[in-house]
Design a protein around this motif. Structure first.
Motif, PDB file in Angstrom:
ATOM      1  N   UNK A   1      -0.445  32.501 -57.340  1.00  0.00           N
ATOM      2  CA  UNK A   1      -0.693  33.064 -58.673  1.00  0.00           C
ATOM      3  C   UNK A   1      -1.388  34.403 -58.460  1.00  0.00           C
ATOM      4  N   UNK A   2      -0.701  35.454 -58.820  1.00  0.00           N
ATOM      5  CA  UNK A   2      -1.206  36.809 -58.581  1.00  0.00           C
ATOM      6  C   UNK A   2      -1.151  37.613 -59.881  1.00  0.00           C
ATOM      7  N   UNK A   3      -1.766  38.756 -59.860  1.00  0.00           N
ATOM      8  CA  UNK A   3      -1.724  39.643 -61.009  1.00  0.00           C
ATOM      9  C   UNK A   3      -3.087  39.843 -61.617  1.00  0.00           C
ATOM     10  N   UNK A   4      -3.084  40.533 -62.740  1.00  0.00           N
ATOM     11  CA  UNK A   4      -4.337  40.834 -63.438  1.00  0.00           C
ATOM     12  C   UNK A   4      -4.518  39.897 -64.608  1.00  0.00           C
ATOM     13  N   UNK A   5      -5.772  39.540 -64.811  1.00  0.00           N
ATOM     14  CA  UNK A   5      -6.158  38.776 -65.986  1.00  0.00           C
ATOM     15  C   UNK A   5      -7.498  39.340 -66.439  1.00  0.00           C
ATOM     16  N   UNK A   6      -7.591  39.705 -67.689  1.00  0.00           N
ATOM     17  CA  UNK A   6      -8.801  40.329 -68.232  1.00  0.00           C
ATOM     18  C   UNK A   6      -9.174  41.574 -67.434  1.00  0.00           C
ATOM     19  N   UNK A   7      -8.150  42.294 -66.968  1.00  0.00           N
ATOM     20  CA  UNK A   7      -8.372  43.538 -66.255  1.00  0.00           C
ATOM     21  C   UNK A   7      -8.805  43.399 -64.813  1.00  0.00           C
ATOM     22  N   UNK A   8      -8.827  42.177 -64.303  1.00  0.00           N
ATOM     23  CA  UNK A   8      -9.278  41.935 -62.932  1.00  0.00           C
ATOM     24  C   UNK A   8      -8.130  41.337 -62.123  1.00  0.00           C
ATOM     25  N   UNK A   9      -7.936  41.873 -60.932  1.00  0.00           N
ATOM     26  CA  UNK A   9      -6.909  41.357 -60.026  1.00  0.00           C
ATOM     27  C   UNK A   9      -7.364  39.993 -59.506  1.00  0.00           C
ATOM     28  N   UNK A  10      -6.560  38.954 -59.729  1.00  0.00           N
ATOM     29  CA  UNK A  10      -6.942  37.593 -59.340  1.00  0.00           C
ATOM     30  C   UNK A  10      -7.266  37.511 -57.849  1.00  0.00           C
ATOM     31  N   UNK A  11      -6.473  38.175 -57.041  1.00  0.00           N
ATOM     32  CA  UNK A  11      -6.663  38.108 -55.586  1.00  0.00           C
ATOM     33  C   UNK A  11      -8.014  38.649 -55.145  1.00  0.00           C
TER      34      UNK A  11
ATOM     35  N   UNK B   1     -14.594  30.898 -60.613  1.00  0.00           N
ATOM     36  CA  UNK B   1     -13.994  31.910 -61.476  1.00  0.00           C
ATOM     37  C   UNK B   1     -12.516  32.094 -61.131  1.00  0.00           C
ATOM     38  N   UNK B   2     -12.187  32.052 -59.867  1.00  0.00           N
ATOM     39  CA  UNK B   2     -10.790  32.207 -59.446  1.00  0.00           C
ATOM     40  C   UNK B   2      -9.936  31.088 -60.037  1.00  0.00           C
TER      41      UNK B   2
ATOM     42  N   UNK C   1      -6.885  31.467 -62.576  1.00  0.00           N
ATOM     43  CA  UNK C   1      -5.555  30.900 -62.316  1.00  0.00           C
ATOM     44  C   UNK C   1      -5.040  30.219 -63.585  1.00  0.00           C
ATOM     45  N   UNK C   2      -5.918  29.419 -64.199  1.00  0.00           N
ATOM     46  CA  UNK C   2      -5.533  28.700 -65.407  1.00  0.00           C
ATOM     47  C   UNK C   2      -5.194  29.687 -66.524  1.00  0.00           C
ATOM     48  N   UNK C   3      -6.013  30.712 -66.707  1.00  0.00           N
ATOM     49  CA  UNK C   3      -5.746  31.735 -67.726  1.00  0.00           C
ATOM     50  C   UNK C   3      -4.391  32.398 -67.493  1.00  0.00           C
ATOM     51  N   UNK C   4      -4.107  32.732 -66.250  1.00  0.00           N
ATOM     52  CA  UNK C   4      -2.867  33.432 -65.916  1.00  0.00           C
ATOM     53  C   UNK C   4      -1.651  32.565 -66.211  1.00  0.00           C
ATOM     54  N   UNK C   5      -1.720  31.279 -65.862  1.00  0.00           N
ATOM     55  CA  UNK C   5      -0.605  30.377 -66.139  1.00  0.00           C
ATOM     56  C   UNK C   5      -0.352  30.253 -67.636  1.00  0.00           C
ATOM     57  N   UNK C   6      -1.421  30.159 -68.408  1.00  0.00           N
ATOM     58  CA  UNK C   6      -1.277  30.059 -69.869  1.00  0.00           C
ATOM     59  C   UNK C   6      -0.709  31.359 -70.426  1.00  0.00           C
ATOM     60  N   UNK C   7      -1.148  32.497 -69.911  1.00  0.00           N
ATOM     61  CA  UNK C   7      -0.588  33.785 -70.340  1.00  0.00           C
ATOM     62  C   UNK C   7       0.910  33.849 -70.055  1.00  0.00           C
TER      63      UNK C   7
END
Length: 116
Positions: free
Chosen positions: A73-83, A90-91, A95-101
């Motif tokens: 699961x990669x990419x930005x969520x809330x302006x922050x790069x997950x990686x 928090x990670x 991850x959960x936020x990104x999947x829901x998005x």
């Protein structure tokens, strides 16, 4: 940063927010549950218990078994790069936020679950 307030939010309240978000985009509770189950290893019954007992996000993730492919699961969520997130809890939350998005944006379940 101090994430204490976020960590102490109940999973039930976050779940309700996720559900409202995805339903506005014509996705279903079953799809949301499938995505969250994939990430955490929880069954529908376990989700219900965790919500009824008002577990916090911290407590929720302490007992979750994060999927071995969650690192994909990669990419930005809330302006922050997950990686780049260093805090393990928090990670997991991101991850959960990104999947829901991804679900809300209409992505196919197979892609969200990193199966194809």
């Amino acid at each position: 940063m101090d994430y204490t307030r976020l960590y102490n939010m109940s999973f039930a309240s976050v779940y309700d927010l996720y559900l409202k978000k995805i339903e506005r985009k014509e996705r279903t509770k079953e799809e949301l549950d499938a995505v969250l189950s994939w990430l955490t290893g929880f069954s529908d019954e376990q989700f219900q218990t965790l919500m009824t007992e008002k577990h916090t996000l911290k407590e929720f993730f302490e007992v979750a078994e994060i999927h071995p492919l969650a690192g994909l699961i990669k990419g930005k969520i809330c302006g922050v790069q997950i990686e780049e997130i260093q805090d393990p809890l928090m990670k997991k939350i991101r991850y959960m936020d990104k999947l829901v998005d991804e679900l809300a944006k209409g992505k196919k379940i197979e892609k969200i679950l990193r199966t194809k």
